[in-house]
Scaffold this motif. Structure first.
Motif, mmCIF file in Angstrom:
data_model
loop_
_atom_site.group_PDB
_atom_site.id
_atom_site.type_symbol
_atom_site.label_atom_id
_atom_site.label_comp_id
_atom_site.label_asym_id
_atom_site.label_seq_id
_atom_site.Cartn_x
_atom_site.Cartn_y
_atom_site.Cartn_z
ATOM 1 N N ALA A 198 -15.625 -25.466 -126.681
ATOM 2 C CA ALA A 198 -15.599 -26.907 -126.916
ATOM 3 C C ALA A 198 -16.693 -27.612 -126.119
ATOM 4 C CB ALA A 198 -14.231 -27.474 -126.552
ATOM 5 N N LEU A 199 -16.862 -27.228 -124.869
ATOM 6 C CA LEU A 199 -17.869 -27.845 -124.011
ATOM 7 C C LEU A 199 -19.276 -27.607 -124.546
ATOM 8 C CD1 LEU A 199 -16.395 -26.859 -120.539
ATOM 9 C CD2 LEU A 199 -16.706 -29.190 -121.343
ATOM 10 N N HIS A 200 -19.574 -26.359 -124.859
ATOM 11 C CA HIS A 200 -20.926 -26.012 -125.292
ATOM 12 C C HIS A 200 -21.245 -26.581 -126.671
ATOM 13 C CE1 HIS A 200 -22.463 -23.102 -122.207
ATOM 14 N NE2 HIS A 200 -21.188 -23.158 -121.857
ATOM 15 N N ARG A 201 -20.298 -26.495 -127.587
ATOM 16 C CA ARG A 201 -20.566 -27.030 -128.926
ATOM 17 C C ARG A 201 -20.844 -28.524 -128.886
ATOM 18 N NH1 ARG A 201 -15.418 -23.782 -131.530
ATOM 19 N NH2 ARG A 201 -16.382 -21.699 -131.574
ATOM 20 N N ALA A 202 -20.099 -29.246 -128.055
ATOM 21 C CA ALA A 202 -20.327 -30.688 -127.929
ATOM 22 C C ALA A 202 -21.727 -30.968 -127.397
ATOM 23 C CB ALA A 202 -19.275 -31.306 -127.008
ATOM 24 N N ALA A 203 -22.158 -30.180 -126.426
ATOM 25 C CA ALA A 203 -23.476 -30.392 -125.824
ATOM 26 C C ALA A 203 -24.600 -30.105 -126.815
ATOM 27 C CB ALA A 203 -23.629 -29.507 -124.595
ATOM 28 N N TYR A 204 -24.505 -28.983 -127.537
ATOM 29 C CA TYR A 204 -25.589 -28.623 -128.452
ATOM 30 C C TYR A 204 -25.665 -29.602 -129.619
ATOM 31 C CZ TYR A 204 -25.352 -24.419 -125.635
ATOM 32 O OH TYR A 204 -25.332 -23.565 -124.570
ATOM 33 N N ALA A 205 -24.521 -30.104 -130.056
ATOM 34 C CA ALA A 205 -24.526 -31.116 -131.116
ATOM 35 C C ALA A 205 -25.232 -32.380 -130.628
ATOM 36 C CB ALA A 205 -23.104 -31.434 -131.551
ATOM 37 N N ARG A 206 -24.950 -32.801 -129.387
ATOM 38 C CA ARG A 206 -25.589 -33.993 -128.828
ATOM 39 C C ARG A 206 -27.085 -33.785 -128.657
ATOM 40 N NH1 ARG A 206 -28.174 -37.377 -127.658
ATOM 41 N NH2 ARG A 206 -27.828 -39.309 -126.462
ATOM 42 N N LEU A 207 -27.501 -32.546 -128.363
ATOM 43 C CA LEU A 207 -28.916 -32.231 -128.180
ATOM 44 C C LEU A 207 -29.640 -31.969 -129.500
ATOM 45 C CD1 LEU A 207 -28.539 -29.856 -125.097
ATOM 46 C CD2 LEU A 207 -29.697 -32.088 -125.094
ATOM 47 N N GLY A 208 -28.884 -31.968 -130.598
ATOM 48 C CA GLY A 208 -29.496 -31.734 -131.899
ATOM 49 C C GLY A 208 -29.877 -30.286 -132.139
ATOM 50 N N LEU A 209 -29.181 -29.375 -131.482
ATOM 51 C CA LEU A 209 -29.466 -27.948 -131.622
ATOM 52 C C LEU A 209 -28.425 -27.294 -132.522
ATOM 53 C CD1 LEU A 209 -30.296 -27.138 -127.890
ATOM 54 C CD2 LEU A 209 -31.923 -27.205 -129.798
ATOM 55 N N LEU A 229 -16.568 -27.999 -116.243
ATOM 56 C CA LEU A 229 -17.508 -28.910 -116.880
ATOM 57 C C LEU A 229 -18.899 -28.798 -116.266
ATOM 58 C CD1 LEU A 229 -18.096 -31.474 -118.662
ATOM 59 C CD2 LEU A 229 -17.384 -32.816 -116.671
ATOM 60 N N HIS A 230 -18.972 -28.856 -114.952
ATOM 61 C CA HIS A 230 -20.274 -28.890 -114.302
ATOM 62 C C HIS A 230 -20.969 -27.527 -114.295
ATOM 63 C CE1 HIS A 230 -20.508 -33.058 -113.078
ATOM 64 N NE2 HIS A 230 -19.226 -33.008 -112.749
ATOM 65 N N GLN A 231 -20.196 -26.434 -114.191
ATOM 66 C CA GLN A 231 -20.870 -25.138 -114.278
ATOM 67 C C GLN A 231 -21.386 -24.907 -115.692
ATOM 68 O OE1 GLN A 231 -19.938 -22.080 -115.896
ATOM 69 N NE2 GLN A 231 -18.205 -23.063 -116.929
ATOM 70 N N ALA A 232 -20.675 -25.448 -116.700
ATOM 71 C CA ALA A 232 -21.138 -25.315 -118.084
ATOM 72 C C ALA A 232 -22.416 -26.107 -118.300
ATOM 73 C CB ALA A 232 -20.051 -25.782 -119.050
ATOM 74 N N LEU A 233 -22.514 -27.292 -117.700
ATOM 75 C CA LEU A 233 -23.735 -28.076 -117.836
ATOM 76 C C LEU A 233 -24.931 -27.307 -117.273
ATOM 77 C CD1 LEU A 233 -24.981 -30.869 -118.609
ATOM 78 C CD2 LEU A 233 -24.756 -31.446 -116.187
ATOM 79 N N LEU A 234 -24.741 -26.654 -116.137
ATOM 80 C CA LEU A 234 -25.822 -25.861 -115.554
ATOM 81 C C LEU A 234 -26.166 -24.673 -116.445
ATOM 82 C CD1 LEU A 234 -24.785 -25.927 -111.785
ATOM 83 C CD2 LEU A 234 -26.424 -27.382 -112.975
ATOM 84 N N GLN A 235 -25.150 -24.072 -117.076
ATOM 85 C CA GLN A 235 -25.415 -22.998 -118.035
ATOM 86 C C GLN A 235 -26.271 -23.495 -119.194
ATOM 87 O OE1 GLN A 235 -21.575 -21.473 -119.280
ATOM 88 N NE2 GLN A 235 -21.644 -19.830 -117.751
ATOM 89 N N ILE A 236 -25.950 -24.675 -119.684
ATOM 90 C CA ILE A 236 -26.693 -25.231 -120.815
ATOM 91 C C ILE A 236 -28.141 -25.504 -120.422
ATOM 92 C CG2 ILE A 236 -26.837 -27.238 -122.362
ATOM 93 C CD1 ILE A 236 -23.665 -27.204 -122.140
ATOM 94 N N ARG A 237 -28.358 -25.973 -119.202
ATOM 95 C CA ARG A 237 -29.738 -26.108 -118.717
ATOM 96 C C ARG A 237 -30.467 -24.763 -118.797
ATOM 97 N NH1 ARG A 237 -29.553 -29.414 -112.977
ATOM 98 N NH2 ARG A 237 -28.913 -31.481 -113.747
ATOM 99 N N ILE A 238 -29.781 -23.705 -118.408
ATOM 100 C CA ILE A 238 -30.388 -22.370 -118.435
ATOM 101 C C ILE A 238 -30.687 -21.938 -119.861
ATOM 102 C CG2 ILE A 238 -29.925 -19.918 -117.992
ATOM 103 C CD1 ILE A 238 -28.278 -20.900 -115.516
ATOM 104 N N LEU A 262 -23.311 -34.912 -120.751
ATOM 105 C CA LEU A 262 -22.143 -34.694 -119.899
ATOM 106 C C LEU A 262 -20.952 -35.503 -120.394
ATOM 107 C CD1 LEU A 262 -21.258 -33.187 -117.304
ATOM 108 C CD2 LEU A 262 -21.841 -35.249 -116.032
ATOM 109 N N THR A 263 -21.209 -36.694 -120.898
ATOM 110 C CA THR A 263 -20.128 -37.537 -121.396
ATOM 111 C C THR A 263 -19.436 -36.894 -122.596
ATOM 112 O OG1 THR A 263 -21.161 -39.574 -120.598
ATOM 113 C CG2 THR A 263 -19.567 -39.780 -122.395
ATOM 114 N N VAL A 264 -20.204 -36.398 -123.562
ATOM 115 C CA VAL A 264 -19.580 -35.800 -124.747
ATOM 116 C C VAL A 264 -18.882 -34.491 -124.394
ATOM 117 C CG1 VAL A 264 -21.163 -36.910 -126.346
ATOM 118 C CG2 VAL A 264 -21.688 -34.601 -125.526
ATOM 119 N N MET A 265 -19.402 -33.777 -123.407
ATOM 120 C CA MET A 265 -18.736 -32.560 -122.937
ATOM 121 C C MET A 265 -17.379 -32.906 -122.323
ATOM 122 S SD MET A 265 -21.962 -30.528 -121.222
ATOM 123 C CE MET A 265 -20.979 -29.144 -120.603
ATOM 124 N N ARG A 266 -17.377 -33.941 -121.489
ATOM 125 C CA ARG A 266 -16.136 -34.349 -120.840
ATOM 126 C C ARG A 266 -15.095 -34.786 -121.883
ATOM 127 N NH1 ARG A 266 -16.177 -35.760 -115.497
ATOM 128 N NH2 ARG A 266 -18.359 -36.381 -115.621
#
Length: 292
Positions: free
Chosen positions: A30-41, A258-267, A284-288
């Motif tokens: 859920a965390l990662h999918r939300a982030a990639y959708a927000r990033l347009g990936l 949440l925060h370790q996932a954000l760092l993973q997404i940066r990687i 981070l907001t959409v992940m939360r």
């Protein structure tokens, strides 16, 4: 804020997954999918049931479409000999929770340390002098290093099995900490016994969710220390409930996730845990919101 700069291999489509056993409860998808959708990936992130025994075959079976992996215990330790390179934190803690697949190379990272530091700072815990750590596994190693990054000088490690904190005591020495082992029963010690007074400003529990520690924390400890319980399922844990019932301050384990996932997404996106994402605050907001 630095712009996202996708590295070679981070194309318009990619496959990623969180591995572990059991894994069905994981909130990482859920965390990662939300982030990639927000990033347009257009990236696919799934969950895969994998044990340490089958981890080598799983890694060998990945094709060029795969970009990265998130790992749960005990895979964080099992993966180390299967990697080509690890970052400083993974080497120090002996645990990698992130694997970047980059041009045929497997690069390991530990984002748990940063996840703990960031969620505590977000909750107002910017500095710690003394702390208490419950548990002695791989996550405990990350928590100990996180305490060192927050400035801790002394950390008590509370364990149920005598002698199980030996590796953490060695790690604490390397991280510049005085680390001592104590029985889990000392969680209940009042200041007259000396232990609660020495517990410091922060308690981090790294035991699995649902674990009954068999001891009630002292009133003095609850009143004087913030509790971070990294277990988030079920919530609240028995320990967190004891803190909440006594009006103590508790940091939810989902914050670390949440925060370790954000760092993973940066990687996965930038190849670097320190390279911030485009519009990272919104990411981070959409992940939360995805795990609220």
């Amino acid at each position: 804020m630095a712009e996202s700069r996708a590295t070679p291999g981070a194309g318009p489509s990619a496959r990623l997954a969180v591995l572990g056993s059991p894994i069905s409860h994981s909130k990482s998808p859920a965390l990662h999918r939300a982030a990639y959708a927000r990033l347009g990936l257009d990236w696919e992130y799934s969950a895969a049931e994998v044990t340490g025994e089958h981890l080598p075959a799983f890694l060998d079976g990945l094709d060029a479409a795969w970009r990265g992996l998130s790992l749960t215990m005990p895979l964080k330790q099992d993966v180390l000999p299967l990697l080509d390179e690890v970052d400083e934190l993974a080497a120090l803690t002996g645990a990698a929770n992130t694997v970047l697949l980059d041009g045929g190379r497997r690069l390991g990272f530990n984002t748990d340390v940063g996840g703990i530091v960031r969620t505590l700072q977000e909750s107002g815990v910017g500095r710690v002098r003394r702390g208490t750590l419950i548990g002695a596994g791989a996550t405990a190693a990350s928590a100990l290093v996180a305490m060192a990054e927050l400035g801790a000088e002394e950390v008590r490690v509370l364990v149920r099995r005598p002698g199980s904190a030996a590796e953490l005591e060695s790690l604490g020495h390397r991280a510049g900490l005085v680390t001592t082992e104590h029985p889990i029963a000392s969680l209940a010690d009042e200041p007259g016994g000396g232990a609660a007074a020495a517990a410091g400003e922060l308690v981090i529990s790294t035991v699995p969710g649902g674990t009954d520690l068999g001891v009630v924390p002292s009133a003095a400890l609850v009143a004087g220390a913030v509790l971070l319980d990294v277990a988030y399922d079920p919530w609240p844990s028995e320990l967190a409930r004891a803190w909440l019932d006594a009006d103590g301050t508790v940091v939810h384990g989902l914050g670390m996730l949440l925060h370790q996932a954000l760092l993973q997404i940066r990687i996965f996106v930038n190849g670097d845990p320190f390279a911030e994402l485009t519009d990272e605050h919104d990411v981070l907001t959409v992940m939360r919101e995805s795990v609220a």
